[in-house]
Design a protein around this motif. Structure first.
Motif, PDB file in Angstrom:
ATOM      1  N   UNK A 422       0.827  -1.203   0.000  1.00 54.36           N
ATOM      2  CA  UNK A 422       0.000   0.000   0.000  1.00 54.36           C
ATOM      3  C   UNK A 422       0.867   1.261   0.000  1.00 54.36           C
ATOM      4  N   UNK A 423       0.250   2.381  -0.477  1.00 56.44           N
ATOM      5  CA  UNK A 423       0.965   3.654  -0.417  1.00 56.44           C
ATOM      6  C   UNK A 423       0.685   4.333   0.915  1.00 56.44           C
ATOM      7  N   UNK A 424       1.162   5.571   1.047  1.00 55.63           N
ATOM      8  CA  UNK A 424       1.020   6.276   2.323  1.00 55.63           C
ATOM      9  C   UNK A 424      -0.425   6.562   2.682  1.00 55.63           C
ATOM     10  N   UNK A 425      -1.329   6.577   1.678  1.00 53.98           N
ATOM     11  CA  UNK A 425      -2.749   6.832   1.923  1.00 53.98           C
ATOM     12  C   UNK A 425      -3.509   5.544   2.228  1.00 53.98           C
ATOM     13  N   UNK A 426      -2.814   4.407   2.194  1.00 53.98           N
ATOM     14  CA  UNK A 426      -3.477   3.134   2.444  1.00 53.98           C
ATOM     15  C   UNK A 426      -4.060   2.487   1.209  1.00 53.98           C
ATOM     16  N   UNK A 427      -3.845   3.092   0.031  1.00 53.28           N
ATOM     17  CA  UNK A 427      -4.366   2.534  -1.221  1.00 53.28           C
ATOM     18  C   UNK A 427      -3.428   1.431  -1.697  1.00 53.28           C
ATOM     19  N   UNK A 428      -4.023   0.309  -2.126  1.00 50.77           N
ATOM     20  CA  UNK A 428      -3.224  -0.825  -2.588  1.00 50.77           C
ATOM     21  C   UNK A 428      -2.570  -0.471  -3.920  1.00 50.77           C
ATOM     22  N   UNK A 429      -1.235  -0.599  -3.965  1.00 50.06           N
ATOM     23  CA  UNK A 429      -0.502  -0.314  -5.195  1.00 50.06           C
ATOM     24  C   UNK A 429      -0.220  -1.578  -5.991  1.00 50.06           C
ATOM     25  N   UNK A 430       0.018  -2.702  -5.281  1.00 47.63           N
ATOM     26  CA  UNK A 430       0.390  -3.932  -5.979  1.00 47.63           C
ATOM     27  C   UNK A 430       0.246  -5.109  -5.034  1.00 47.63           C
ATOM     28  N   UNK A 431       0.287  -6.302  -5.633  1.00 44.85           N
ATOM     29  CA  UNK A 431       0.295  -7.552  -4.875  1.00 44.85           C
ATOM     30  C   UNK A 431       1.689  -8.152  -4.899  1.00 44.85           C
ATOM     31  N   UNK A 432       2.068  -8.762  -3.799  1.00 47.26           N
ATOM     32  CA  UNK A 432       3.328  -9.479  -3.690  1.00 47.26           C
ATOM     33  C   UNK A 432       3.024 -10.924  -3.344  1.00 47.26           C
ATOM     34  N   UNK A 433       3.583 -11.865  -4.083  1.00 44.86           N
ATOM     35  CA  UNK A 433       3.341 -13.293  -3.857  1.00 44.86           C
ATOM     36  C   UNK A 433       4.560 -13.909  -3.176  1.00 44.86           C
ATOM     37  N   UNK A 434       4.358 -14.455  -1.984  1.00 42.25           N
ATOM     38  CA  UNK A 434       5.415 -15.139  -1.248  1.00 42.25           C
ATOM     39  C   UNK A 434       5.144 -16.629  -1.349  1.00 42.25           C
ATOM     40  N   UNK A 435       6.123 -17.382  -1.836  1.00 45.30           N
ATOM     41  CA  UNK A 435       5.918 -18.794  -2.134  1.00 45.30           C
ATOM     42  C   UNK A 435       6.956 -19.657  -1.417  1.00 45.30           C
ATOM     43  N   UNK A 436       6.467 -20.727  -0.828  1.00 48.56           N
ATOM     44  CA  UNK A 436       7.340 -21.752  -0.260  1.00 48.56           C
ATOM     45  C   UNK A 436       7.485 -22.846  -1.308  1.00 48.56           C
ATOM     46  N   UNK A 437       8.684 -23.044  -1.871  1.00 50.27           N
ATOM     47  CA  UNK A 437       8.843 -24.045  -2.930  1.00 50.27           C
ATOM     48  C   UNK A 437       8.930 -25.458  -2.380  1.00 50.27           C
ATOM     49  N   UNK A 438       8.630 -26.405  -3.259  1.00 49.86           N
ATOM     50  CA  UNK A 438       8.779 -27.808  -2.870  1.00 49.86           C
ATOM     51  C   UNK A 438      10.246 -28.137  -2.594  1.00 49.86           C
ATOM     52  N   UNK A 439      11.124 -27.545  -3.421  1.00 52.10           N
ATOM     53  CA  UNK A 439      12.555 -27.778  -3.266  1.00 52.10           C
ATOM     54  C   UNK A 439      13.153 -26.595  -2.527  1.00 52.10           C
ATOM     55  N   UNK A 440      13.626 -26.781  -1.317  1.00 56.10           N
ATOM     56  CA  UNK A 440      14.191 -25.649  -0.565  1.00 56.10           C
ATOM     57  C   UNK A 440      15.286 -24.948  -1.350  1.00 56.10           C
ATOM     58  N   UNK A 441      15.243 -23.641  -1.326  1.00 55.38           N
ATOM     59  CA  UNK A 441      16.241 -22.854  -2.033  1.00 55.38           C
ATOM     60  C   UNK A 441      15.894 -22.515  -3.466  1.00 55.38           C
TER      61      UNK A 441
END
Length: 1017
Positions: A422-441
């Motif tokens: 989000x920006x300073x006004x609380x408006x969503x600017x983008x999505x971020x995808x955090x992924x845990x892979x099957x193969x570590x690393x």
């Protein structure tokens, strides 16, 4: 209230000529829109579409889309507008949910999943049905389904929201939150599957206003500015993000609006404050509402005091037909705007649309999932969400849906969590995808590219970040703050780009300029010139900022669509350089691409503006065609000819001086009408159809229509007709257009490709040729002679009384002059040492003197301005008028009359560098309501016959009767292929009776037949 299509029908009946749609240079009236939708509805009905069905539409924003939507409604069905840019799997799932019989799609069916049945607009009826075709639109209740919107769902599959007719019509009823009326002009620019697209469309059409179709991905600052100045846009809807961008980059683009609605996300107080101070006269409304309550649930008129509220700008009070209830702090809505159901999900429908007891009454509500509170004045304030749902540029996104899709699409991913940045006004600017892979690393290096192709644009994560596990707070919840910090650490700095010129020493200054603007929008120091804006991390709104900044810096428009086509700094710089001087400016000066009209073109423009119903400038061409005609090749050939001749694709404007302005619009569609029983009937049908108005101020300059001959197979025959406005056409253009059309058709039949012929001379080239010629002419002496020659010309006084009054079709009388008489005429001309034309004019002058009793009058002669060889291949209006004054010796019966006529003709044609309209101003004849200086034209029509040699077909040119004539009498001599002459007198019955016209043509034939062959008498 009533159904949506019934409201359009009422406007079509009351004001058929009122403009419903504007798309580029094309305007569509309510009558045409309604009748075309009738024709499409009949065709869809033959495919089995009927009441109660849900019909997906996969068309770009344009006139065809609106016609398709209206046709579907007329059948009692509901429409669902999809996005061709969606992944195929998403479209397939939605069509399955709709249980659709077919998909309405464009030519080529772009975006349609393989194997799905299609009704293509390429197969739609091209012509308009008659007023009594037997088709009657379905009479549906206002509670019947009208459309389906698809929103994000937590299951990983979009939800279909089915809404009724009244849900949309309630928004524009009299006394609603904004003004909607016949003078409303509203851009149609929202994303097609979104409920706000339908709000923009019906906000205009339900009240008899005009919808301006925007060809860019969204309403950019430039498109807004041009919409206001060129089309009178006064009412606009924008997402908060887009509003912010325009306020930042081009705040004056809002000038001229009367009302602006914004919303879809939390408003930015600094941007709102800046707008209110710059545009205090524009009504600014904050709009709030989920798709399940159709577009808007509440609105609030914003004043500057709202910017000082501690809780932000309120979302306001309910729109008509809507009530707001706070149940345990959750905003719930009820009323006429509620959706009927979720498509195919009764359990979710029951959960989200429960019946509750309010003030002792049972009320069906929609639970929005939004938190809110009323202030002391009963104004609603938004206070957040009860779940994870977010808004991105107005699009509702469920992070859970994106997570499920990523886990399905990326086999390397074990678990995914999506977090909003989000920006300073609380408006969503983008999505971020955090992924845990099957193969570590596993760094998941290709994940972003795979998702870009598989997800809709507003669900695509800005980055895919590989993590060994998800951090949690002390309470065991996902620690979004820690994940966002991790994203900042993973952000690629500008130095990591493979910069071919990191020191900024790029030699091309145009590339340096664009790269600098790219970098400024992206917030970096420098960018490589050969990576696309998207690859550099730019968003669609960022692209809008680039265009706005370049437009301001260069003082010329930079359309958003051009940036998408030329997406790198180098490519965009090359386009800007190549098109310098051809785009419109926005500072009030004449655009460099505008070309001044010739004097004759100015006459045609003035006549059109004063009397749009005038048809005297409609130039008609007809051909019979025998054989198996390739309709696709013919329609493509029409487009090829349109693109070759710039004058056919230009608008003719008074801006403030008369100019020709090339417009970016497709050529005319080849309209195919119902079959006619014979050639004569087809010709009359074509004359009637081609008499429809041409709107030359919007680039509607020509039209093509085809009528099959009844009876049979594709080989039985057609009659092809086209009409071109005289402002872009003359007699010499007929054979040029016909030859180009035949060549283009042949190339399309043989190769399927457009001809490689170069473009014809442009209007600018023609203007330069004329300017160069005038620079060498002795205009001063011509001016002096013309003033002396034409001052005091009396008007022609026709004998008898007009046969009728008022504006009626022209009359026509004709006689054929046999070959023997023509040969005698030519021998006499040779003995006199004059041309055939001069001898014909001499005899015509003598006839007029005998018939009217006049001894002094003028005759108008069209004079070609194609002196330069470069114009031999150019369609255009390359004529002016010569005024030949006949008096004294020129009207005698002896040989001296011919010599006197020859002298005046030669002198008049030698003074052709001075335009006729300037001559009229100089001479200043009395204003009597009749045409100045002359009331009759005399024309030797000796231009080549416009043959149309279509490959494998037999064609014949048919000369149709005029729709109207500009003067009281227009006398023509037409050479025939067998050596004869056709003498024709066209006349206006309100000024000249049929008997007088008959006497003219009969008397001329008699004079020509009696020219002695052996002497000069």
């Amino acid at each position: 209230m009533t159904s949506l299509h019934a409201a359009v029908r009422r406007h079509a009946e009351a004001r058929p000529g009122a403009t419903a749609l504007v798309s580029g240079a094309r305007s569509v009236g309510y009558g045409e829109l309604d009748r075309r939708a009738d024709a499409w509805a009949e065709s869809l009905a033959r495919q089995g579409v009927g009441p109660g069905e849900l019909v997906p539409v996969l068309l770009p924003r344009g006139v065809d889309l609106v016609v398709a939507v209206l046709a579907i409604l007329k059948l009692g069905s509901a429409y669902a507008v999809l996005d061709a840019g969606w992944p195929e799997q998403r479209i397939r799932e939605i069509v399955e949910d709709l249980d659709a019989r077919l998909i309405v799609a464009g030519p080529g069916s772009a975006g349609v999943p393989t194997g799905m049945p299609v009704w293509s607009v390429a197969d739609a009826p091209a012509g308009l049905p008659g007023p009594a075709t037997g088709f009657r639109p379905a009479d549906v209740q206002e509670t019947a389904p009208a459309c389906v919107f698809f929103t994000s769902g937590t299951t990983g599959r979009p939800k279909g929201v089915v809404v009724p007719h009244r849900a949309l019509s309630r928004l524009v009823r009299p006394g609603t939150f904004a003004r909607f009326a016949e003078d409303t002009v509203m851009p149609m620019a929202a994303a097609l599957p979104w409920d706000m697209f339908s709000f923009e469309l019906w906000g205009a059409l339900l009240r008899g206003g005009t919808a301006l179709i925007i060809g860019e991905p969204y309403l950019s600052a430039q498109a807004l500015r041009e919409g206001v100045t060129a089309h009178g846009v006064n009412t606009v809807w924008l997402t908060s993000s887009l509003f912010n961008m325009i306020v930042d980059e081009d705040p004056d683009a809002f000038a001229g609006l009367t009302q602006l609605m914004i919303g879809g996300e939390r408003l930015s107080v600094p941007h709102v404050r800046a707008f209110l101070r710059r545009h205090p006269g524009v009504t600014l409304l904050n709009g709030y509402g989920p798709a399940e309550n159709t577009a808007l649930s509440t609105t609030h008129r914003i004043v500057e005091g709202d910017c000082d509220r501690s809780g932000g700008i309120p979302v306001g009070r309910p729109v008509p037909g809507t009530r707001i209830h706070l149940l345990d702090g959750e905003i719930c809505v009820s009323g006429e705007g509620l959706a009927l159901r979720y498509l195919g999900d009764p359990e979710l429908t029951a959960a989200r649309f429960p019946e509750v007891t309010v003030d002792g009454r049972t009320v069906r509500v929609y639970r929005t999932g939004d938190l809110g509170e009323f202030d002391d004045e009963g104004v609603l304030h938004y206070r957040g969400r009860v779940d994870r749902q977010v808004k991105i540029r107005g699009h509702r996104v469920e992070p859970a849906e994106v997570e499920r899709q990523i886990e399905r699409l990326l086999p390397a991913v074990r678990h995914c969590r999506v977090v909003a940045r989000r920006d300073d006004e609380g408006v969503v600017e983008a999505l971020l995808a955090y992924c845990v892979p099957h193969v570590p690393g596993d760094a998941l290096e290709t994940a972003a590219g795979e998702l870009r192709a598989a997800l809709v644009h507003y669900q695509r994560p800005e980055a895919v970040i590989s993590v060994p596990s998800f951090p949690v707070t002390g309470r065991g919840k996902l620690d979004e703050r820690a994940l966002l910090e991790l994203a900042r650490a993973h952000a690629a700095p500008a130095e990591s780009w493979d910069l071919p010129d990191p020191s900024g020493t790029e030699e091309d200054p145009d590339v340096r300029r664009v790269a600098r603007v790219f970098a400024g929008v992206l917030g970096v120091d420098t960018v490589p010139p050969d990576l696309t804006f998207t690859e550099l991390g730019g968003t669609s709104l960022g692209a809008g900022r680039v265009c706005a900044r370049l437009s301001t810096e260069l003082r010329r428009p930079v359309p958003l669509t051009r940036m998408y086509e030329h997406a790198t700094a180098r490519a965009l710089a090359a386009w800007l350089r190549d098109t310098a001087g051809t785009e419109h400016t926005d500072d009030g000066t004449a655009p460099d691409g505008d070309v001044p009209l010739t004097p004759m073109q100015s006459v045609y423009l003035t006549r059109h503006l004063l009397d749009p119903d005038d048809r005297s400038a409609h130039c008609l061409l007809l051909w019979t065609v025998a054989g198996e005609l390739d309709l696709d090749a013919l329609e493509a050939a029409v487009g090829d000819v349109h693109r070759r001749h710039e004058v056919l694709g230009s608008a003719y404007l008074l801006d403030p001086e008369p100019v020709c302005r090339p417009v970016d619009a497709p050529g005319p569609v080849l309209e195919v009408l119902a079959a006619a029983p014979n050639r004569e009937s087809a010709v009359e049908l074509l004359r009637e159809t081609l008499a429809e108005p041409l709107e030359i101020t919007e680039g509607d300059v020509w039209r093509t229509v085809l009528v099959p001959l009844d009876g049979a197979s594709p080989t039985s025959g057609h009659v092809l007709g086209c009409v071109v406005h005289h402002i872009a056409f003359d007699g010499g253009s007929e054979s040029i257009l016909a030859a180009d059309l035949a060549e283009a058709y042949g190339e399309r039949v043989r190769t399927g490709q457009a001809s490689a012929r170069p473009k014809a001379p442009t209007a600018a080239m023609t203007h330069r040729l004329r300017t160069d010629r005038l620079a060498l002419a002795d205009v001063d002496s011509q001016r002096q002679w013309l003033i002396e020659e034409l001052t005091g010309v009396p008007e022609v006084n026709w004998p008898g009384f007009p046969a009728t009054g008022g504006k009626v079709p022209p009359g026509r009388c004709e006689v054929i002059l046999e070959r023997e008489s023509v040969a005698r005429l030519d021998r006499a001309a040779a003995r006199f040492g004059v041309t055939r034309f001069t001898l014909l004019l001499s005899r015509y002058g003598r006839l007029l003197a005998d018939l009217t009793g006049g001894e002094d009058f003028a005759v108008g002669i069209p004079a070609s301005q194609r002196q330069d060889g470069d114009l031999e291949s150019a369609v255009g209006c390359h004529i002016d008028m010569a005024c030949i004054r006949l008096r004294g010796a020129a009207l005698g019966a002896d040989p001296e009359a011919v010599a006197a006529t020859a002298r005046i003709v030669d002198r008049s044609f030698a003074a052709q560098d001075l335009a006729f309209d300037e001559v009229v101003r100089l001479v200043n004849p009395p204003r009597t309501g009749r045409a100045p200086l002359f009331q009759t034209l005399f024309v030797l029509q000796d231009n080549p016959v416009p043959e149309l040699p279509l490959d494998g077909l037999t064609t014949e040119f048919v000369r149709p009767r005029y729709l109207e004539v500009p003067l009281e009498v227009q006398t023509e001599v037409w050479p025939l292929a067998d050596g004869r002459l056709r003498l024709v007198v066209n006349h206006r019955p309100d000024a000249v009776s049929h008997d007088v016209a008959h006497s003219l043509v009969k008397g001329l034939a008699e004079l020509l037949r009696t020219i002695p062959s052996g002497d000069r008498s």
